[in-house]
Enzyme design. Structure first.
Site, mmCIF file in Angstrom:
data_model
loop_
_atom_site.group_PDB
_atom_site.id
_atom_site.type_symbol
_atom_site.label_atom_id
_atom_site.label_comp_id
_atom_site.label_asym_id
_atom_site.label_seq_id
_atom_site.Cartn_x
_atom_site.Cartn_y
_atom_site.Cartn_z
ATOM 1 N N ARG A 1 -13.192 12.614 4.826
ATOM 2 C CA ARG A 1 -11.885 13.295 4.930
ATOM 3 C C ARG A 1 -11.567 14.017 3.631
ATOM 4 O O ARG A 1 -11.083 15.144 3.629
ATOM 5 C CB ARG A 1 -10.780 12.270 5.226
ATOM 6 C CG ARG A 1 -10.736 11.806 6.674
ATOM 7 C CD ARG A 1 -9.807 10.614 6.839
ATOM 8 N NE ARG A 1 -8.442 10.904 6.478
ATOM 9 C CZ ARG A 1 -7.571 9.974 6.048
ATOM 10 N NH1 ARG A 1 -7.940 8.714 5.940
ATOM 11 N NH2 ARG A 1 -6.344 10.312 5.749
ATOM 12 N N HIS B 1 0.857 -1.182 0.000
ATOM 13 C CA HIS B 1 0.000 0.000 0.000
ATOM 14 C C HIS B 1 0.889 1.226 0.000
ATOM 15 O O HIS B 1 1.944 1.245 0.619
ATOM 16 C CB HIS B 1 -0.882 0.007 1.250
ATOM 17 C CG HIS B 1 -2.134 0.801 1.087
ATOM 18 N ND1 HIS B 1 -3.308 0.248 0.651
ATOM 19 C CD2 HIS B 1 -2.393 2.108 1.307
ATOM 20 C CE1 HIS B 1 -4.241 1.179 0.598
ATOM 21 N NE2 HIS B 1 -3.721 2.316 0.995
ATOM 22 N N SER C 1 -6.509 4.160 8.712
ATOM 23 C CA SER C 1 -7.202 3.880 7.450
ATOM 24 C C SER C 1 -6.481 2.765 6.690
ATOM 25 O O SER C 1 -7.098 1.778 6.259
ATOM 26 C CB SER C 1 -7.245 5.164 6.607
ATOM 27 O OG SER C 1 -7.541 4.903 5.264
ATOM 28 N N ASP D 1 -14.051 2.728 7.255
ATOM 29 C CA ASP D 1 -13.017 3.502 6.557
ATOM 30 C C ASP D 1 -13.579 4.106 5.281
ATOM 31 O O ASP D 1 -13.241 5.231 4.911
ATOM 32 C CB ASP D 1 -11.790 2.630 6.229
ATOM 33 C CG ASP D 1 -10.760 3.422 5.420
ATOM 34 O OD1 ASP D 1 -10.266 4.435 5.936
ATOM 35 O OD2 ASP D 1 -10.504 3.070 4.258
ATOM 36 N N LYS E 1 -7.457 -1.694 6.609
ATOM 37 C CA LYS E 1 -7.732 -2.401 5.344
ATOM 38 C C LYS E 1 -6.748 -3.544 5.155
ATOM 39 O O LYS E 1 -7.106 -4.619 4.681
ATOM 40 C CB LYS E 1 -7.635 -1.432 4.160
ATOM 41 C CG LYS E 1 -8.778 -0.440 4.103
ATOM 42 C CD LYS E 1 -8.779 0.335 2.806
ATOM 43 C CE LYS E 1 -7.696 1.363 2.740
ATOM 44 N NZ LYS E 1 -8.071 2.742 2.918
HETATM 45 N N1 URA Z 1 -4.418 5.484 1.646
HETATM 46 C C1 URA Z 1 -5.432 5.069 2.433
HETATM 47 O O1 URA Z 1 -5.983 3.996 2.248
HETATM 48 N N2 URA Z 1 -5.816 5.875 3.449
HETATM 49 C C2 URA Z 1 -5.232 7.058 3.713
HETATM 50 O O2 URA Z 1 -5.621 7.726 4.642
HETATM 51 C C3 URA Z 1 -4.187 7.482 2.878
HETATM 52 C C4 URA Z 1 -3.787 6.680 1.829
#
Ligand code: URA
Length: 408
Positions: free
Chosen positions: A168, A82, A183, A161, A187
């Site tokens: 956000r 990620h 966040s 989220d 995930k």
């Molecule tokens: N990627 C995400 O999934 N969440 C964030 O807050 C920033 C980048």
């Protein structure tokens, strides 16, 4: 308990308990609080921060808001990666096919664009018919058969989220270390991988602006990994300059395909590093051996073929990928050397052209974006093309909008 007391407590910089965070955040998911109340709380968090304990608690509340996938019957070393968010960062579209073509399984849940940073789900949606809303059954099936799957949060995977992320993006509360950590990590934990690599982008075009914050983020993400018994590794990479020469959804898909076909560039270097770390950890081999596997997967065409298989498995029609926008050319006004391409300004420009959105009334133009023709250090002549802009919006592009290049 009441939401106003919780907002005020955080406004005063105090630590919130698990129960208070749960009341506020789960309450929002269950529509007990209003958007403006949650936006206030988020802004108080952006301004006053959260402790590591609060961040672990919030991550846990996020995870428990939906399903948690158990992938242990598919493979024991499932990988995931990620990015914390950048400009021109399409590494997922390159890393997924590379590692899957080397025999790994990569299970990925991605997000949409956040602020000026692009999101993988938007990029995938630029491919006509591509299905980003997989059910749990489809997700597991594709992981097993293709080796790489990428889906948005279905209604049941970290639904909290999903709604907070959107809020956000629409309320100027994206740049917060604890909110980014919870966040991303929720995930990553919920989607079930064993080995998780986080690419922490730092610089002007990133959500994380300083090396100090990036180091802290790295430490917290690893702590959360320990908490959930997952192997979490982090790398910190530059985001002062866009990662690739294409910024915008369909443009970035095209660029990722070129890299998978062998284009050598900064985007390839970062993708190769991420892929090699994942392969080295999952197969328990040295980094040198892993790098060799990566190179072979590109040279042989296996990685590119895996990309095509991945797109087809999620019903995408890559032949129909189109960039059908109007084009405007930016030319250099000077002779000299290109010293800087400002990732923040390029990200803002791409957003203005329609590559992203800042509220739910807007729609994304998948063809919109910026293509860059010069790299830092290149000699530039007056009148030479620096960039082309793609947009279907009827907008005025000002000198300030395109003031993204420093030449001297
Ligand atoms: N990627 C995400 O999934 N969440 C964030 O807050 C920033 C980048």
């Amino acid at each position: 308990m009441n939401i106003i007391d919780i907002i005020n407590k955080k406004r005063l910089g105090k630590e919130l308990s698990y129960k208070e965070l749960e009341y506020a955040f789960l309450g929002y998911l269950n529509k007990q609080h209003e958007d403006y109340q949650m936006s206030s709380l988020l802004m108080a968090i952006v301004i006053n921060g959260m402790t590591l304990e609060e961040t672990i608690d919030l991550t846990d509340i996020f995870i428990k808001s939906g399903d948690v996938y158990d992938l242990s019957s598919i493979d024991k070393n499932i990988v995931d990666k990620h990015s914390t968010g950048g400009v021109g960062d399409s590494t997922t579209l390159i890393v997924g096919p590379i590692v899957a073509s080397c025999g790994l399984k990569m299970a990925k849940i991605s997000g949409r664009g956040l602020g000026i940073t692009g999101g993988t789900i938007d990029k995938l949606e630029s491919i006509p018919n591509f299905d980003v809303k997989l059910t749990k059954r489809e997700f597991l099936h594709n992981l097993k058969t293709v080796g790489f799957v990428d889906s948005s949060q279905t209604t049941n995977l970290v639904p909290l989220d999903k709604i907070i992320y959107n809020l956000r993006n629409n309320s100027g509360t994206t740049e917060s270390l604890p909110l980014i950590v919870s966040s991303i990590m929720s995930k990553k934990i919920a989607s079930g991988a064993d080995i998780i690599l986080i690419d922490i982008k730092v610089g002007k075009g990133a959500l994380v602006k300083t090396k100090k914050d990036a180091n802290l983020m790295s430490r917290w993400m690893k702590e959360i990994g320990v908490h959930y018994n997952k192997k979490v590794v982090t790398i910190i990479t530059d985001m002062n300059t866009p990662l690739s020469n294409s910024i915008g959804n369909a443009l970035e898909v095209e660029e990722a395909m070129q890299v998978l076909k062998g284009k050598d560039c900064k985007l390839y270097e970062v993708s190769k590093e991420i892929s090699s770390i994942l392969i080295s950890l999952a197969k328990n081999i040295s980094m040198e051996e892993a790098q060799e596997e990566v190179e072979k997967s590109i040279i042989s065409g296996r990685a590119y073929n895996k990309f095509l298989e991945f797109v087809k498995s999620q019903k995408g029609d890559i032949k129909k990928l189109k960039i059908d926008a109007n084009i405007k050319v930016i030319k250099s006004k000077y002779n000299g050397t290109l010293k800087e391409i400002d990732a923040l300004k390029i990200g803002r420009l791409a957003l203005k052209l329609g590559a992203g959105k800042i509220n739910d009334r807007e729609t994304i133009d998948y063809s919109a974006g910026v293509k860059l023709y010069k790299n830092i250090g290149d000699k530039v002549k007056k009148g030479e093309i620096l960039a082309t802009l793609y947009t279907n919006k009827n907008i005025k592009i000002t000198e300030d909008d395109i003031n993204c290049f420093e030449i001297n």
